[in-house]
Scaffold this motif. Structure first.
Motif, PDB file in Angstrom:
ATOM      1  N   VAL A  87      -7.034  -1.439   9.865  1.00 41.63           N
ATOM      2  CA  VAL A  87      -5.766  -0.834   9.416  1.00 41.63           C
ATOM      3  C   VAL A  87      -4.601  -1.423  10.213  1.00 41.63           C
ATOM      4  O   VAL A  87      -3.590  -1.861   9.641  1.00 41.63           O
ATOM      5  N   LEU A  88      -4.741  -1.475  11.535  1.00 37.11           N
ATOM      6  CA  LEU A  88      -3.661  -1.997  12.378  1.00 37.11           C
ATOM      7  C   LEU A  88      -3.418  -3.475  12.107  1.00 37.11           C
ATOM      8  O   LEU A  88      -2.260  -3.931  12.058  1.00 37.11           O
ATOM      9  N   LEU A 103       3.123   2.462  13.038  1.00 39.36           N
ATOM     10  CA  LEU A 103       1.879   2.345  13.800  1.00 39.36           C
ATOM     11  C   LEU A 103       2.127   1.673  15.153  1.00 39.36           C
ATOM     12  O   LEU A 103       1.525   2.054  16.165  1.00 39.36           O
ATOM     13  N   HIS A 104       3.027   0.693  15.168  1.00 37.93           N
ATOM     14  CA  HIS A 104       3.342   0.030  16.417  1.00 37.93           C
ATOM     15  C   HIS A 104       4.031   1.007  17.373  1.00 37.93           C
ATOM     16  O   HIS A 104       3.764   1.027  18.581  1.00 37.93           O
ATOM     17  N   GLY A 115      -0.952   5.165   7.441  1.00 39.60           N
ATOM     18  CA  GLY A 115      -2.073   4.237   7.621  1.00 39.60           C
ATOM     19  C   GLY A 115      -2.868   3.986   6.350  1.00 39.60           C
ATOM     20  O   GLY A 115      -3.318   2.867   6.104  1.00 39.60           O
ATOM     21  N   ARG A 116      -3.021   5.014   5.521  1.00 38.63           N
ATOM     22  CA  ARG A 116      -3.836   4.832   4.324  1.00 38.63           C
ATOM     23  C   ARG A 116      -3.190   3.859   3.345  1.00 38.63           C
ATOM     24  O   ARG A 116      -3.883   3.261   2.526  1.00 38.63           O
ATOM     25  N   GLN A 144      -7.045   6.225  13.118  1.00 39.20           N
ATOM     26  CA  GLN A 144      -7.018   5.654  11.776  1.00 39.20           C
ATOM     27  C   GLN A 144      -8.432   5.482  11.213  1.00 39.20           C
ATOM     28  O   GLN A 144      -8.699   5.791  10.052  1.00 39.20           O
ATOM     29  N   VAL A 160      -1.715   0.963   3.927  1.00 40.32           N
ATOM     30  CA  VAL A 160      -1.829  -0.477   4.194  1.00 40.32           C
ATOM     31  C   VAL A 160      -3.118  -1.076   3.639  1.00 40.32           C
ATOM     32  O   VAL A 160      -3.317  -2.283   3.729  1.00 40.32           O
ATOM     33  N   ALA A 207      -1.528  -3.886   8.814  1.00 42.66           N
ATOM     34  CA  ALA A 207      -0.128  -3.471   8.924  1.00 42.66           C
ATOM     35  C   ALA A 207       0.683  -4.540   9.639  1.00 42.66           C
ATOM     36  O   ALA A 207       1.811  -4.840   9.264  1.00 42.66           O
ATOM     37  N   ARG A 208       0.101  -5.145  10.676  1.00 42.68           N
ATOM     38  CA  ARG A 208       0.823  -6.150  11.459  1.00 42.68           C
ATOM     39  C   ARG A 208       0.686  -7.533  10.850  1.00 42.68           C
ATOM     40  O   ARG A 208       1.431  -8.439  11.202  1.00 42.68           O
ATOM     41  N   VAL A 242      -5.308   4.622  18.898  1.00 39.87           N
ATOM     42  CA  VAL A 242      -4.693   4.626  17.559  1.00 39.87           C
ATOM     43  C   VAL A 242      -5.710   4.190  16.510  1.00 39.87           C
ATOM     44  O   VAL A 242      -5.766   4.742  15.406  1.00 39.87           O
ATOM     45  N   ALA A 243      -6.543   3.203  16.867  1.00 35.98           N
ATOM     46  CA  ALA A 243      -7.566   2.746  15.922  1.00 35.98           C
ATOM     47  C   ALA A 243      -8.586   3.846  15.655  1.00 35.98           C
ATOM     48  O   ALA A 243      -9.044   4.008  14.513  1.00 35.98           O
ATOM     49  N   ALA A 276       5.257   0.599   7.557  1.00 38.20           N
ATOM     50  CA  ALA A 276       3.958   1.009   8.100  1.00 38.20           C
ATOM     51  C   ALA A 276       3.735   0.393   9.480  1.00 38.20           C
ATOM     52  O   ALA A 276       3.309   1.081  10.416  1.00 38.20           O
ATOM     53  N   ASP A 277       4.026  -0.890   9.594  1.00 39.23           N
ATOM     54  CA  ASP A 277       3.808  -1.576  10.868  1.00 39.23           C
ATOM     55  C   ASP A 277       4.665  -0.949  11.962  1.00 39.23           C
ATOM     56  O   ASP A 277       4.208  -0.713  13.081  1.00 39.23           O
ATOM     57  N   GLN A 328      -9.839   4.746   0.922  1.00 37.40           N
ATOM     58  CA  GLN A 328      -8.455   5.241   0.896  1.00 37.40           C
ATOM     59  C   GLN A 328      -8.011   5.443  -0.542  1.00 37.40           C
ATOM     60  O   GLN A 328      -6.966   6.028  -0.809  1.00 37.40           O
ATOM     61  N   GLU A 383       1.412   3.267  18.865  1.00 38.80           N
ATOM     62  CA  GLU A 383       0.649   2.559  19.895  1.00 38.80           C
ATOM     63  C   GLU A 383       1.494   2.414  21.173  1.00 38.80           C
ATOM     64  O   GLU A 383       0.991   2.584  22.285  1.00 38.80           O
ATOM     65  N   ARG A 433       5.293  -2.870   3.890  1.00 38.12           N
ATOM     66  CA  ARG A 433       4.411  -3.115   5.031  1.00 38.12           C
ATOM     67  C   ARG A 433       5.165  -2.933   6.341  1.00 38.12           C
ATOM     68  O   ARG A 433       4.632  -2.408   7.316  1.00 38.12           O
ATOM     69  N   ALA A 460      -4.458   0.896  21.992  1.00 39.08           N
ATOM     70  CA  ALA A 460      -4.877   0.359  20.693  1.00 39.08           C
ATOM     71  C   ALA A 460      -6.169   1.036  20.247  1.00 39.08           C
ATOM     72  O   ALA A 460      -6.340   1.364  19.067  1.00 39.08           O
ATOM     73  N   GLY A 488     -10.385   1.391  12.059  1.00 41.11           N
ATOM     74  CA  GLY A 488      -8.970   1.562  12.385  1.00 41.11           C
ATOM     75  C   GLY A 488      -8.331   0.248  12.787  1.00 41.11           C
ATOM     76  O   GLY A 488      -7.146   0.007  12.511  1.00 41.11           O
ATOM     77  N   GLY A 489      -9.110  -0.621  13.433  1.00 37.78           N
ATOM     78  CA  GLY A 489      -8.593  -1.933  13.803  1.00 37.78           C
ATOM     79  C   GLY A 489      -8.185  -2.734  12.577  1.00 37.78           C
ATOM     80  O   GLY A 489      -7.175  -3.452  12.595  1.00 37.78           O
ATOM     81  N   ALA A 512      -7.914  -3.206  20.252  1.00 39.17           N
ATOM     82  CA  ALA A 512      -8.677  -1.963  20.104  1.00 39.17           C
ATOM     83  C   ALA A 512     -10.141  -2.187  20.461  1.00 39.17           C
ATOM     84  O   ALA A 512     -10.775  -1.349  21.114  1.00 39.17           O
TER      85      ALA A 512
END
Lengths: 187, 187
Positions: free
Chosen positions: A160-161, B118-119, B96-97, B156, B99, A164-165, B152-153, B114-115, A100, B122, B111, B149, A157-158, A174
């Motif tokens: 990344v998620l 993405l949330h 996403g990039r 990303q 985070v 973020a969380r 989305v993963a 971003a969360d 990234q 999802e 953060r 999930a 991607g997991g 995922a």
DNA sequence: GTCTATATAATGATAGAC
DNA sequence: GTCTATCATTATATAGAC
């Protein structure tokens, strides 16, 4: 451990924690205990040292994957074991997180190390699924290359998620979705 | 366009191109045409401006998703349309990039944006799949949260693979694998 | 091979005029 | 609200002693 090795390991750790752009030579020297001169004696500069550190990390992960793998198991068990071996979801992938970074992608040496690792991982999953299909464990029409790319993407991607969380749960969800998808490929 | 808006848009562009750590106030000022003083008049500093820029990008993407969506279509068609709408695989996800950047993850304001994005994404996929399941399009035992999930993963992670390879193909393969997985959830 | 001292440029922020 | 001038700090790299 040699000063050179100490520099490589300290850099690998810092790349994992902070990425490439945000890691400075001063941090590397502080963590490794080496002096300015040693770094520029063993390496041409920051990029050259980072390339060695990325290669070191990629080699360690590839070796770990091959060591943990048992080719005598059914294909889906082997992929399941890989997906269950993910560590440190909040830290991210030691290699994947670096792509990234614009400075990494703009440097073909650095990007090349990342591409080679991720491509090798995707190829490993493809080979495992192909073996399972040949053994009659998977449907003959299964698109193993697409499934392998999906698996590696879910892992990356997991991360990344999860970052973020600040929680491993989204990556685990995922992975659960990916495993359900793989189960659907079984005969 | 106001100076403030110019600063936000220039920052959003630079965050997409270079990430947070590697974007300097000097670059933002050069691209927006604003002077030093304007930036520190409208925002408390780099982090405050980045938060506004991230929120701006997230709002644009969320609006784009909702505008393109047609709730009267079957659930799998709606998710397929989303997966087909991915643009600029080599540039990565605008949110996403970021985070992967330690400075972003360490700042709860950044953060959090971003969360939340993405949330929300999802959750949108989950809601669409739940609606499809309720309409009898998907198997009653489908794990929609895990599938969402996974979707989305894959998006990303696909960006990660595409950037490493400097080619959209790996992301497209991963999306193909995700679509095959979703098709397996249909009755 | 290793170290300290130093150089040059860039970073993020402030001061204060207009 | 906008601008230029300036600040203290850090980043990356080099010089040269040991």
């Amino acid at each position: 451990m040699s000063t050179r090795d100490a520099l490589v390991e300290a850099t690998a750790d810092l790349l994992w924690e902070r990425g490439y752009s945000a890691t400075s030579p001063a941090m590397i020297l502080a963590r490794s205990g080496a002096g300015q001169g040693s770094m520029y004696h063993h390496f041409r500069g920051k990029a050259d040292l980072a390339r060695a550190a990325m290669q070191h990390a990629a080699d360690e992960m590839t070796t770990g994957l091959e060591t943990a793998d048992d080719p005598s198991l059914p294909a889906l068990e082997r992929v399941r074991a890989f997906l269950g071996s993910l560590r440190d979801p909040l830290r991210g992938c030691r290699i994947g997180r670096l792509v990234q970074d614009a400075e990494v992608v703009d440097d073909d040496d650095l990007r090349g190390v990342a591409d080679q690792y991720l491509h090798g991982l995707e190829q490993w999953v493809t080979d495992v699924l192909d073996a399972g299909r040949a053994a009659g464990e998977l449907r003959p029409d299964a698109d193993t290359a697409a499934a392998a790319a999906m698996v590696v993407a879910v892992v990356q991607g997991g991360f990344v998620l999860a970052r973020a969380r600040q929680d491993a749960a989204p990556q685990q969800a995922a992975v659960r979705g990916a495993l359900a998808a793989l189960d659907a490929l079984a005969v």
